[in-house]
Design a protein around this motif. Structure first.
Motif, PDB file in Angstrom:
ATOM      1  N   TYR A 116      33.112  45.422  41.740  1.00 29.77           N
ATOM      2  CA  TYR A 116      33.241  44.746  40.447  1.00 29.77           C
ATOM      3  C   TYR A 116      31.963  44.912  39.624  1.00 29.77           C
ATOM      4  N   SER A 117      32.095  45.550  38.483  1.00 35.35           N
ATOM      5  CA  SER A 117      30.926  45.848  37.654  1.00 35.35           C
ATOM      6  C   SER A 117      30.669  44.806  36.580  1.00 35.35           C
ATOM      7  N   ASP A 118      31.689  44.004  36.257  1.00 37.43           N
ATOM      8  CA  ASP A 118      31.524  43.016  35.189  1.00 37.43           C
ATOM      9  C   ASP A 118      32.561  41.905  35.352  1.00 37.43           C
ATOM     10  N   LEU A 122      36.829  41.004  37.161  1.00 38.01           N
ATOM     11  CA  LEU A 122      37.303  39.882  37.978  1.00 38.01           C
ATOM     12  C   LEU A 122      38.576  39.284  37.383  1.00 38.01           C
ATOM     13  N   ILE A 123      38.568  39.082  36.069  1.00 35.94           N
ATOM     14  CA  ILE A 123      39.754  38.531  35.400  1.00 35.94           C
ATOM     15  C   ILE A 123      40.945  39.454  35.601  1.00 35.94           C
ATOM     16  N   GLY A 124      40.685  40.765  35.510  1.00 33.24           N
ATOM     17  CA  GLY A 124      41.763  41.745  35.576  1.00 33.24           C
ATOM     18  C   GLY A 124      42.434  41.867  36.926  1.00 33.24           C
ATOM     19  N   THR A 125      41.826  41.351  37.986  1.00 26.94           N
ATOM     20  CA  THR A 125      42.446  41.463  39.311  1.00 26.94           C
ATOM     21  C   THR A 125      43.706  40.609  39.441  1.00 26.94           C
ATOM     22  N   GLY A 126      43.792  39.548  38.643  1.00 31.50           N
ATOM     23  CA  GLY A 126      44.901  38.613  38.799  1.00 31.50           C
ATOM     24  C   GLY A 126      44.694  37.621  39.932  1.00 31.50           C
ATOM     25  N   LEU A 127      43.579  37.747  40.655  1.00 33.04           N
ATOM     26  CA  LEU A 127      43.339  36.877  41.808  1.00 33.04           C
ATOM     27  C   LEU A 127      42.982  35.457  41.406  1.00 33.04           C
ATOM     28  N   LEU A 128      42.379  35.288  40.243  1.00 25.96           N
ATOM     29  CA  LEU A 128      41.941  33.949  39.850  1.00 25.96           C
ATOM     30  C   LEU A 128      43.109  32.973  39.849  1.00 25.96           C
ATOM     31  N   VAL A 136      38.868  29.431  32.734  1.00 26.48           N
ATOM     32  CA  VAL A 136      37.811  30.403  33.005  1.00 26.48           C
ATOM     33  C   VAL A 136      36.778  30.387  31.879  1.00 26.48           C
ATOM     34  N   GLY A 137      35.527  30.185  32.236  1.00 19.74           N
ATOM     35  CA  GLY A 137      34.436  30.279  31.274  1.00 19.74           C
ATOM     36  C   GLY A 137      33.883  31.696  31.245  1.00 19.74           C
ATOM     37  N   ILE A 138      33.500  32.154  30.057  1.00 15.43           N
ATOM     38  CA  ILE A 138      32.901  33.481  29.898  1.00 15.43           C
ATOM     39  C   ILE A 138      31.617  33.343  29.083  1.00 15.43           C
ATOM     40  N   THR A 166      46.245  36.997  27.694  1.00 16.81           N
ATOM     41  CA  THR A 166      47.359  37.750  28.278  1.00 16.81           C
ATOM     42  C   THR A 166      47.775  37.196  29.634  1.00 16.81           C
ATOM     43  N   GLN A 167      46.843  36.646  30.420  1.00 12.01           N
ATOM     44  CA  GLN A 167      47.120  36.274  31.807  1.00 12.01           C
ATOM     45  C   GLN A 167      48.310  35.316  31.989  1.00 12.01           C
TER      46      GLN A 167
END
Length: 290
Positions: A116-118, A122-128, A136-138, A166-167
């Motif tokens: 994971y580079s950024d 992490l958001i894109g994995t769908g694991l959250l 989610v805070g950014i 989108t999630q």
């Protein structure tokens, strides 16, 4: 109500209502000491440092919940060695009932320790959301980042906003701390102009030693010109002194326009001073409402 009273009321109610705090995994004893001066239900972010292990991070989240606050564990993308490490952390949070809110950040290592580079990755994995995350805070950088181009910062913010929508996941932006209100609010207006309506928590340094403040500011590229330092209320010639965010918050309240700036709250970087910061916030809010 005269203008001065309006400013005091804005500081005491809108901006300091539902503020958030930041701590490290080692700060649990300090949180216990400060518990009586922190409003119940306060969001408390827990950093993800390289010298802390999984159990320390989980224990800190459990302690925040046990003391009546809302844990917001950080997840540092470049510090995760593997997908399994990511899932192990999320599973631990879920099992403890502390996975509802997280803050995702790229992290300090120049090279990722895993896949994971950024924070977007992490958001894109769908694991959250699979492990129970709902909010989610950014990160936001009103004065830029010393190692990331401004255009890249804007692209990353927009991409993360799109990914959350989108999630779908609820979210907020937490900014790096600063000493000068003008660039912060100018940046907020740009955020709103780009169609990003997420709540924004403005990063504010809690009362801390001047030397420590200057050290953190230099590390993160925060503006510390002589004029800004004077405006904030401390002297470069007196690095042994302390400073509080009084002036910054009053200036913010004066310039804050909900129609232009949207939903703003305060996020305190405590630099280990949880009790000093929470005591200060309680006194300042009381004085503002007087």
């Amino acid at each position: 109500m005269n203008p001065e009273s309006t400013v005091r009321a804005a500081v005491g109610t809108s901006l300091l209502e539902d503020f958030s705090l930041e701590m490290t995994g080692k700060d649990v004893p300090k949180l216990e000491e400060a518990r009586d001066s922190i409003p119940e239900g306060t969001r408390i972010n827990i950093t993800f440092l390289g010298n802390e292990n999984l159990e320390m991070r989980l224990e800190a989240a459990r302690a925040v919940k046990r003391l009546g606050f809302v844990p917001v564990p950080h997840i540092s993308a470049r510090r995760l060695g593997s997908r399994a490490d990511f899932e192990q952390f999320l599973a631990g949070l879920r099992d403890d009932g502390t996975s509802g809110n997280v803050f995702v950040v790229g992290g300090d290592p120049a090279q990722p320790e895993g896949p994971y580079s950024d924070s977007l990755s992490l958001i894109g994995t769908g694991l959250l959301q699979e492990y129970g995350v709902r909010h989610v805070g950014i990160s936001g950088y009103p004065e830029g980042h010393p190692e990331i181009d401004g255009g890249a910062l804007w692209s990353a913010l927009q991409d993360k906003h799109t990914a959350l929508v989108t999630q779908p996941l609820e979210g907020c932006v937490i900014t790096q701390f600063g000493f000068d209100v003008d660039p912060v609010l100018a940046w907020v207006e740009q955020v709103r102009g780009r169609g990003i309506a997420l709540p924004i928590r403005i990063g504010v340094p809690g009362p801390a030693g001047v030397r420590r403040l200057m050290s953190y500011a230099a590390r993160f590229g925060v503006g510390t010109s002589a004029s800004v330092v004077k405006k904030y209320g401390f002297s470069l010639s007196n690095l042994m002194g302390t400073a509080g965010p009084d002036r910054f918050l009053r200036d913010l309240a004066t310039a804050y326009d909900p129609a232009r700036h949207g939903d703003l709250k305060i996020h305190f970087y405590t630099f280990g001073g949880l009790k000093a910061t929470s005591d200060w916030a309680a006194r300042f809010r009381k004085d503002s409402l007087a």
